[in-house]
Write a protein that holds these residues in place. Structure first.
Motif, PDB file in Angstrom:
ATOM      1  N   GLU A 252     -54.555 -12.261  41.818  1.00  9.49           N
ATOM      2  CA  GLU A 252     -53.942 -12.644  40.539  1.00  9.49           C
ATOM      3  C   GLU A 252     -53.679 -14.146  40.502  1.00  9.49           C
ATOM      4  O   GLU A 252     -53.868 -14.792  39.460  1.00  9.49           O
ATOM      5  CB  GLU A 252     -52.645 -11.860  40.345  1.00  9.49           C
ATOM      6  N   ALA A 253     -53.251 -14.700  41.638  1.00 11.29           N
ATOM      7  CA  ALA A 253     -52.984 -16.139  41.705  1.00 11.29           C
ATOM      8  C   ALA A 253     -54.255 -16.950  41.470  1.00 11.29           C
ATOM      9  O   ALA A 253     -54.246 -17.952  40.744  1.00 11.29           O
ATOM     10  CB  ALA A 253     -52.378 -16.482  43.063  1.00 11.29           C
ATOM     11  N   ASN A 254     -55.358 -16.521  42.058  1.00 15.94           N
ATOM     12  CA  ASN A 254     -56.626 -17.234  41.860  1.00 15.94           C
ATOM     13  C   ASN A 254     -57.088 -17.163  40.413  1.00 15.94           C
ATOM     14  O   ASN A 254     -57.697 -18.109  39.891  1.00 15.94           O
ATOM     15  CB  ASN A 254     -57.700 -16.659  42.788  1.00 15.94           C
ATOM     16  N   ALA A 255     -56.805 -16.034  39.746  1.00 16.77           N
ATOM     17  CA  ALA A 255     -57.228 -15.868  38.356  1.00 16.77           C
ATOM     18  C   ALA A 255     -56.567 -16.866  37.416  1.00 16.77           C
ATOM     19  O   ALA A 255     -57.135 -17.233  36.384  1.00 16.77           O
ATOM     20  CB  ALA A 255     -56.936 -14.446  37.879  1.00 16.77           C
ATOM     21  N   CYS A 256     -55.352 -17.323  37.769  1.00 17.16           N
ATOM     22  CA  CYS A 256     -54.621 -18.226  36.865  1.00 17.16           C
ATOM     23  C   CYS A 256     -54.490 -19.642  37.422  1.00 17.16           C
ATOM     24  O   CYS A 256     -53.696 -20.441  36.913  1.00 17.16           O
ATOM     25  CB  CYS A 256     -53.247 -17.650  36.549  1.00 17.16           C
ATOM     26  N   ASN A 257     -55.260 -19.974  38.481  1.00 17.30           N
ATOM     27  CA  ASN A 257     -55.174 -21.310  39.092  1.00 17.30           C
ATOM     28  C   ASN A 257     -53.753 -21.628  39.561  1.00 17.30           C
ATOM     29  O   ASN A 257     -53.230 -22.726  39.353  1.00 17.30           O
ATOM     30  CB  ASN A 257     -55.656 -22.397  38.137  1.00 17.30           C
ATOM     31  N   TYR A 258     -53.145 -20.667  40.208  1.00 12.71           N
ATOM     32  CA  TYR A 258     -51.785 -20.842  40.736  1.00 12.71           C
ATOM     33  C   TYR A 258     -51.727 -21.995  41.736  1.00 12.71           C
ATOM     34  O   TYR A 258     -52.618 -22.170  42.557  1.00 12.71           O
ATOM     35  CB  TYR A 258     -51.339 -19.551  41.424  1.00 12.71           C
ATOM     36  N   VAL A 259     -50.626 -22.762  41.652  1.00 15.46           N
ATOM     37  CA  VAL A 259     -50.285 -23.759  42.663  1.00 15.46           C
ATOM     38  C   VAL A 259     -48.793 -23.619  42.948  1.00 15.46           C
ATOM     39  O   VAL A 259     -48.046 -23.125  42.100  1.00 15.46           O
ATOM     40  CB  VAL A 259     -50.598 -25.203  42.195  1.00 15.46           C
ATOM     41  N   PRO A 260     -48.325 -24.013  44.124  1.00 15.86           N
ATOM     42  CA  PRO A 260     -46.889 -23.951  44.398  1.00 15.86           C
ATOM     43  C   PRO A 260     -46.097 -24.689  43.326  1.00 15.86           C
ATOM     44  O   PRO A 260     -46.477 -25.776  42.892  1.00 15.86           O
ATOM     45  CB  PRO A 260     -46.763 -24.641  45.763  1.00 15.86           C
ATOM     46  N   GLY A 261     -45.025 -24.084  42.881  1.00 15.80           N
ATOM     47  CA  GLY A 261     -44.227 -24.656  41.804  1.00 15.80           C
ATOM     48  C   GLY A 261     -44.537 -24.075  40.437  1.00 15.80           C
ATOM     49  O   GLY A 261     -43.858 -24.394  39.451  1.00 15.80           O
ATOM     50  N   THR A 262     -45.565 -23.224  40.365  1.00 16.38           N
ATOM     51  CA  THR A 262     -45.920 -22.584  39.096  1.00 16.38           C
ATOM     52  C   THR A 262     -44.755 -21.741  38.586  1.00 16.38           C
ATOM     53  O   THR A 262     -44.034 -21.115  39.350  1.00 16.38           O
ATOM     54  CB  THR A 262     -47.162 -21.686  39.289  1.00 16.38           C
ATOM     55  N   ARG A 263     -44.604 -21.734  37.255  1.00 19.29           N
ATOM     56  CA  ARG A 263     -43.546 -20.935  36.645  1.00 19.29           C
ATOM     57  C   ARG A 263     -44.161 -20.032  35.559  1.00 19.29           C
ATOM     58  O   ARG A 263     -45.275 -20.289  35.075  1.00 19.29           O
ATOM     59  CB  ARG A 263     -42.449 -21.822  36.035  1.00 19.29           C
ATOM     60  N   GLY A 264     -43.446 -18.989  35.234  1.00 22.00           N
ATOM     61  CA  GLY A 264     -43.876 -18.063  34.194  1.00 22.00           C
ATOM     62  C   GLY A 264     -42.781 -17.870  33.155  1.00 22.00           C
ATOM     63  O   GLY A 264     -41.616 -18.186  33.398  1.00 22.00           O
ATOM     64  N   LYS A 265     -43.161 -17.330  32.000  1.00 22.69           N
ATOM     65  CA  LYS A 265     -42.202 -17.131  30.915  1.00 22.69           C
ATOM     66  C   LYS A 265     -42.405 -15.734  30.338  1.00 22.69           C
ATOM     67  O   LYS A 265     -43.524 -15.352  29.997  1.00 22.69           O
ATOM     68  CB  LYS A 265     -42.402 -18.176  29.833  1.00 22.69           C
ATOM     69  N   ILE A 266     -41.313 -14.980  30.248  1.00 21.47           N
ATOM     70  CA  ILE A 266     -41.374 -13.655  29.637  1.00 21.47           C
ATOM     71  C   ILE A 266     -41.641 -13.813  28.146  1.00 21.47           C
ATOM     72  O   ILE A 266     -40.901 -14.513  27.449  1.00 21.47           O
ATOM     73  CB  ILE A 266     -40.063 -12.875  29.874  1.00 21.47           C
ATOM     74  N   ILE A 267     -42.702 -13.157  27.666  1.00 21.31           N
ATOM     75  CA  ILE A 267     -43.044 -13.304  26.247  1.00 21.31           C
ATOM     76  C   ILE A 267     -42.854 -12.011  25.452  1.00 21.31           C
ATOM     77  O   ILE A 267     -42.857 -12.032  24.214  1.00 21.31           O
ATOM     78  CB  ILE A 267     -44.491 -13.801  26.075  1.00 21.31           C
ATOM     79  N   SER A 268     -42.717 -10.883  26.172  1.00 21.85           N
ATOM     80  CA  SER A 268     -42.425  -9.633  25.469  1.00 21.85           C
ATOM     81  C   SER A 268     -41.810  -8.641  26.442  1.00 21.85           C
ATOM     82  O   SER A 268     -41.996  -8.733  27.661  1.00 21.85           O
ATOM     83  CB  SER A 268     -43.700  -9.030  24.849  1.00 21.85           C
ATOM     84  N   ILE A 269     -41.052  -7.690  25.873  1.00 23.44           N
ATOM     85  CA  ILE A 269     -40.349  -6.679  26.665  1.00 23.44           C
ATOM     86  C   ILE A 269     -40.677  -5.311  26.103  1.00 23.44           C
ATOM     87  O   ILE A 269     -40.575  -5.086  24.896  1.00 23.44           O
ATOM     88  CB  ILE A 269     -38.826  -6.902  26.630  1.00 23.44           C
ATOM     89  N   ASP A 270     -41.115  -4.395  26.967  1.00 28.11           N
ATOM     90  CA  ASP A 270     -41.432  -3.046  26.495  1.00 28.11           C
ATOM     91  C   ASP A 270     -40.151  -2.259  26.204  1.00 28.11           C
ATOM     92  O   ASP A 270     -39.156  -2.426  26.882  1.00 28.11           O
ATOM     93  CB  ASP A 270     -42.255  -2.297  27.563  1.00 28.11           C
TER      94      ASP A 270
END
Length: 210
Positions: free
Chosen positions: A192-210
């Motif tokens: 999954e990290a390779n799919a999004c070009n992850y690097v240390p320090g990467t952050r994510g944002k919740i965009i929807s909640i089921d």
């Protein structure tokens, strides 16, 4: 105050607000959690294990010692060993790892091992068959109750998270796990990290909640 300084201040405020509403992301490589019995069989006992470093989640450690995984079609050497020992041995792989080993483990949450794949594990003092031990770890977010309140989510909820890299990806069906002993962090595997070009320090944002 001139326009340039004002713009810099506004940008810093926006950056701080985005950081407070985002989540640090960690990429988790293949690793093994051994049961006490398997620690004994592979290393003698836990006195023969030495801690390399503490992990982001409290009381979780990585050992200097490593193990080898043996499957029907291949082996993977130098696999990370985490502690402390658990009630049952758990092996967490990527799909790429599983294909190399020749097994088809299910996508599961940690601890949900019934009916999962089996693998042989080799250590310094022996080899054991870890039956129903091997999964592809379901992506998830650890957080404290205060983080859950701030992010307006609850334990066991499923959310979608946008990974903020130069190759952004939205991961759906992410499980929220809330506990007072957790520290805020989203865990994804290396595929999954390779799919999004992850690097240390990467952050994510919740965009929807089921």
């Amino acid at each position: 105050m001139d326009e340039r300084k004002m713009r810099m201040i506004i940008e810093k405020v926006i950056e701080k607000m985005e950081e407070q509403s985002s989540i640090p992301v960690e990429a988790s490589g293949r690793h093994v959690h051994l049961s006490k019995e398997h620690v004994r069989q592979l290393f003698g006992d836990d006195r023969h294990l030495s801690i390399k470093k503490e992990l982001s989640q409290p009381k979780q450690v990585q050992y200097n010692q490593r193990v080898t995984l043996i499957g029907p079609k291949g082996i993977i050497q130098g696999v990370t060993l985490l502690g402390p020992a658990r009630g049952n041995t758990q092996i967490e792989l990527t799909k790429t790892d599983a294909l190399k080993l020749g097994i088809d483990p299910p996508v599961r949450e940690s601890g949900d091992l019934q009916g999962s794949a089996s693998l042989w594990i080799a250590g310094e003092r022996g080899v054991v068959l870890a039956e129903e031990s091997t999964i592809l770890a379901k992506r998830h977010i650890h957080m404290e109750p205060a983080d859950a309140q701030r992010l307006q989510v609850e334990d066991r909820q499923k959310v979608a998270v946008r990974i903020m890299t130069n190759r952004p990806v939205i991961f759906e069906d992410v499980t929220v796990r809330v506990h007072e002993n957790y520290r805020l962090s989203m865990h994804i595997d290396y595929d999954e990290a390779n799919a999004c070009n992850y690097v240390p320090g990467t952050r994510g944002k919740i965009i929807s909640i089921d």
